[in-house]
Design a protein around this motif. Structure first.
Motif, PDB file in Angstrom:
ATOM      1  N   THR A 284      77.632 127.314 -12.583  1.00  0.00           N
ATOM      2  CA  THR A 284      76.326 126.981 -13.166  1.00  0.00           C
ATOM      3  C   THR A 284      75.210 127.539 -12.276  1.00  0.00           C
ATOM      4  OG1 THR A 284      76.177 124.947 -11.883  1.00  0.00           O
ATOM      5  CG2 THR A 284      77.266 124.794 -14.037  1.00  0.00           C
ATOM      6  N   ASP A 285      73.997 127.518 -12.793  1.00  0.00           N
ATOM      7  CA  ASP A 285      72.850 127.982 -12.000  1.00  0.00           C
ATOM      8  C   ASP A 285      72.701 127.160 -10.722  1.00  0.00           C
ATOM      9  OD1 ASP A 285      72.366 129.870 -13.902  1.00  0.00           O
ATOM     10  OD2 ASP A 285      70.565 128.929 -14.738  1.00  0.00           O
ATOM     11  N   LYS A 286      72.983 125.871 -10.826  1.00  0.00           N
ATOM     12  CA  LYS A 286      72.904 125.000  -9.639  1.00  0.00           C
ATOM     13  C   LYS A 286      73.898 125.436  -8.575  1.00  0.00           C
ATOM     14  CE  LYS A 286      71.129 120.434 -10.834  1.00  0.00           C
ATOM     15  NZ  LYS A 286      71.524 119.198 -11.536  1.00  0.00           N
ATOM     16  N   GLU A 287      75.109 125.772  -9.025  1.00  0.00           N
ATOM     17  CA  GLU A 287      76.127 126.231  -8.078  1.00  0.00           C
ATOM     18  C   GLU A 287      75.720 127.557  -7.436  1.00  0.00           C
ATOM     19  OE1 GLU A 287      79.444 125.466 -11.064  1.00  0.00           O
ATOM     20  OE2 GLU A 287      80.476 124.988  -9.184  1.00  0.00           O
ATOM     21  N   LEU A 288      75.148 128.441  -8.254  1.00  0.00           N
ATOM     22  CA  LEU A 288      74.689 129.726  -7.696  1.00  0.00           C
ATOM     23  C   LEU A 288      73.602 129.504  -6.642  1.00  0.00           C
ATOM     24  CD1 LEU A 288      74.650 131.968 -10.907  1.00  0.00           C
ATOM     25  CD2 LEU A 288      76.221 132.139  -8.955  1.00  0.00           C
ATOM     26  N   ASP A 289      72.770 128.481  -6.856  1.00  0.00           N
ATOM     27  CA  ASP A 289      71.761 128.155  -5.841  1.00  0.00           C
ATOM     28  C   ASP A 289      72.419 127.752  -4.521  1.00  0.00           C
ATOM     29  OD1 ASP A 289      69.524 128.687  -7.386  1.00  0.00           O
ATOM     30  OD2 ASP A 289      69.408 126.646  -8.202  1.00  0.00           O
ATOM     31  N   ASN A 292      73.618 130.798  -2.807  1.00  0.00           N
ATOM     32  CA  ASN A 292      72.476 131.466  -2.189  1.00  0.00           C
ATOM     33  C   ASN A 292      72.085 130.792  -0.872  1.00  0.00           C
ATOM     34  OD1 ASN A 292      69.408 131.107  -1.776  1.00  0.00           O
ATOM     35  ND2 ASN A 292      69.575 133.118  -2.739  1.00  0.00           N
ATOM     36  N   ASP A 314      78.465 136.755 -15.685  1.00  0.00           N
ATOM     37  CA  ASP A 314      77.111 137.271 -15.915  1.00  0.00           C
ATOM     38  C   ASP A 314      76.539 137.759 -14.578  1.00  0.00           C
ATOM     39  OD1 ASP A 314      74.442 137.738 -16.452  1.00  0.00           O
ATOM     40  OD2 ASP A 314      74.155 135.890 -17.623  1.00  0.00           O
ATOM     41  N   ASN A 317      72.804 137.441 -13.894  1.00  0.00           N
ATOM     42  CA  ASN A 317      72.355 136.104 -13.464  1.00  0.00           C
ATOM     43  C   ASN A 317      72.670 135.857 -11.987  1.00  0.00           C
ATOM     44  OD1 ASN A 317      71.138 133.563 -14.082  1.00  0.00           O
ATOM     45  ND2 ASN A 317      73.203 132.641 -14.098  1.00  0.00           N
ATOM     46  N   VAL A 318      73.825 136.339 -11.529  1.00  0.00           N
ATOM     47  CA  VAL A 318      74.181 136.215 -10.104  1.00  0.00           C
ATOM     48  C   VAL A 318      73.136 136.946  -9.260  1.00  0.00           C
ATOM     49  CG1 VAL A 318      75.912 136.786  -8.344  1.00  0.00           C
ATOM     50  CG2 VAL A 318      76.657 135.987 -10.601  1.00  0.00           C
ATOM     51  N   LYS A 320      70.070 137.614 -10.087  1.00  0.00           N
ATOM     52  CA  LYS A 320      68.800 136.876 -10.181  1.00  0.00           C
ATOM     53  C   LYS A 320      68.747 135.737  -9.172  1.00  0.00           C
ATOM     54  CE  LYS A 320      67.191 137.616 -14.899  1.00  0.00           C
ATOM     55  NZ  LYS A 320      67.842 137.342 -16.194  1.00  0.00           N
ATOM     56  N   HIS A 321      69.918 135.133  -8.906  1.00  0.00           N
ATOM     57  CA  HIS A 321      69.978 134.036  -7.934  1.00  0.00           C
ATOM     58  C   HIS A 321      70.093 134.548  -6.501  1.00  0.00           C
ATOM     59  CE1 HIS A 321      70.666 131.657 -11.548  1.00  0.00           C
ATOM     60  NE2 HIS A 321      70.391 130.583 -10.831  1.00  0.00           N
TER      61      HIS A 321
END
Ligand code: GUN
Ligand code: FE
Length: 448
Positions: A284-289, A292, A314, A317-318, A320-321
């Motif tokens: 998820t986006d949270k996990e990618l954060d 990071n 995606d 998206n990776v 982007k993070h």
């Protein structure tokens, strides 16, 4: 100056160099000149008009220069950020079931065979040679649970001349193949023995990497101890994450207190700036954060993700993070050992996402080339040493000869260099990779 003249230049190449930088996914440096030191490092890379000045400054003669032929160019050696050396024996077969069944049906029985070092020796020689002649100058390997076979993989990579991170696989739970299992204590003690033995051998380009197979194969205690060993010895770490939805669901049930799959690794100190996690299709986006924040990286394994019907990562998206990302073949979930295949499957995946998602920004072939080279070096925390042709880095490179007799594609008079590079990335193969260098040493064609 004095300082410069003590550095001995061992080779000078003149011609075209194609590489990536932070600001450009692909730079084509035509008619450039590059010098390599005895230590295998890039000492200069400049326009050929500087040749006279460079020759004076570094003390080489015109006759010392190797001239690239028509259409030939160098690319940085490619970085396979995720490959199972042990699965090379059944590469190209058994891709008819999803991950968890595939592991129990094909993978674990195959990996069991590496208890015998004679078997390991044969396969590991073949996988190192196969990948090296396909332009993989750096490979991040999973071996098996067997320490002596895994040490042999390190020895073979060193002997043949491939840069490598080598991991003894750790797994102590949930294995239906009874014989292919360790106790927690064995796994931890053998990891320590593996690390200390490999480090003692002081191979210049081969390093150990801590390798919990994935959350489903490791007890809490094992994850905890491996995180501790990695931290105390400042070691690289590799594993798998969020590859398949069934796997993600089971991890959730195993760790109800953790907010995510990423949270589990994070909790055990296994997400660091020297960590590379394979797949990550369902993060998820949270996990990618969290990736990071930790500086941890993802290995995108598109052939495997398609072959085992795992998912479509995606990559846009990776990026982007601002999470580090490279490409992996994931042999044998992926059926090809070639990083050129990984480049092509990454483009296919991005195009499949484009079909599904209106307005999706498809990856360009240049961006994917960067993932295979500079991106991979970042993902393995080796960016100071490899990834492109910057002064001070090791000269890891592939000499590409596009117009060889009976080659896989054709070059025509009106083609630009850029077009020839694009043709090579889409259509080329190991026949075009006429020489491969690691740390300035020619390793392909092979010595013997
Ligand atoms: N997850 C755990 N082990 C493996 C493996 O060997 N291959 C792949 N693709 N995923 C895994
Ligand atoms: Fe894998």
């Amino acid at each position: 100056s004095c300082n410069e003249s003590v550095i001995g230049i061992t080779s000078v190449f003149k011609g075209a160099f194609v590489h990536s930088t932070h600001t450009s996914p692909m730079d084509i440096l035509e008619n450039f000149i590059l010098g390599v030191s005895e230590a295998g490092k890039i000492v200069f890379i400049e326009g050929a008009y500087e040749q006279e000045n460079l020759a004076k400054r570094w003390g080489f003669r015109n006759t010392d220069i190797t001239h690239l032929k028509d259409w030939e160019f160098f690319i940085p050696g490619m970085v396979d950020t995720h490959i199972h050396a042990s699965q090379y024996s059944y590469m190209g077969t058994g891709l008819d079931m999803p991950l968890l069944q595939w592991l129990n049906t094909y993978t674990f029985p195959a990996e069991l065979k590496y208890k015998k070092t004679e078997f390991a020796e044969e396969v590991y020689n073949k996988v190192v040679k196969r990948t090296l002649k396909n332009g993989t100058t750096t490979a991040c390997y999973f071996a098996t649970i067997h320490t002596d076979s895994t040490l042999l993989l390190g020895e073979i990579a060193d002997k043949i001349g491939q840069r490598a991170l080598v991991g003894k696989v750790c797994m102590d739970i949930n294995n239906t193949v009874e014989e292919y299992k360790e106790t927690t204590e064995e796994s931890v003690e053998e990891t320590k023995r593996f690390i200390s033995t490999l480090l003692q051998r002081k191979y210049p380009q081969v390093k150990p990497i801590i390798t919990p197979r994935f959350v489903l194969s490791c007890s809490d205690k094992l994850l905890k101890d491996l995180g501790f060993i990695a931290k105390n010895n400042d070691l690289h770490i590799q594993s798998h994450i969020s590859e398949n939805t069934e796997e993600v669901q089971i991890v959730k049930e195993m760790f109800p207190d953790c907010t995510s799959y990423t949270d589990v690794y994070n909790k055990y100190n296994l997400l660091t700036n020297k960590t590379v996690m394979a797949h990550g299709c369902h993060l998820t986006d949270k996990e990618l954060d969290i990736f990071n924040q930790r500086g941890a990286a993802i290995s995108h394994c598109p052939n495997s993700n398609l072959s085992l019907c795992s998912g479509l990562l995606d990559v846009r998206n990776v990026l982007k993070h601002k999470v580090k990302i490279g490409l992996g073949t994931d042999v044998s979930g992926g059926y090809s050992p070639s990083m050129l295949d990984a480049i092509r499957r990454a483009l296919d995946t991005s195009k499949a996402l484009t079909i599904q998602t209106s307005g999706y920004e498809t990856l360009t072939y240049k961006e994917v080339f960067r993932l295979a080279t500079l991106g991979g070096s970042q993902a393995l925390a080796l960016e100071d040493t490899i990834g492109n042709f910057e002064v001070g880095k090791d000269f890891d490179a592939v000499l590409v000869s596009p117009s060889i007799p009976d080659g896989p594609f054709d070059v025509f008079a009106g083609d630009t260099f850029e077009v020839v590079v694009e043709k090579f990335l889409n259509l080329g193969d190991d026949r075009n990779m006429v020489e491969v260098y690691v740390a300035g040493k020619k390793v392909v064609p092979f010595k013997e």
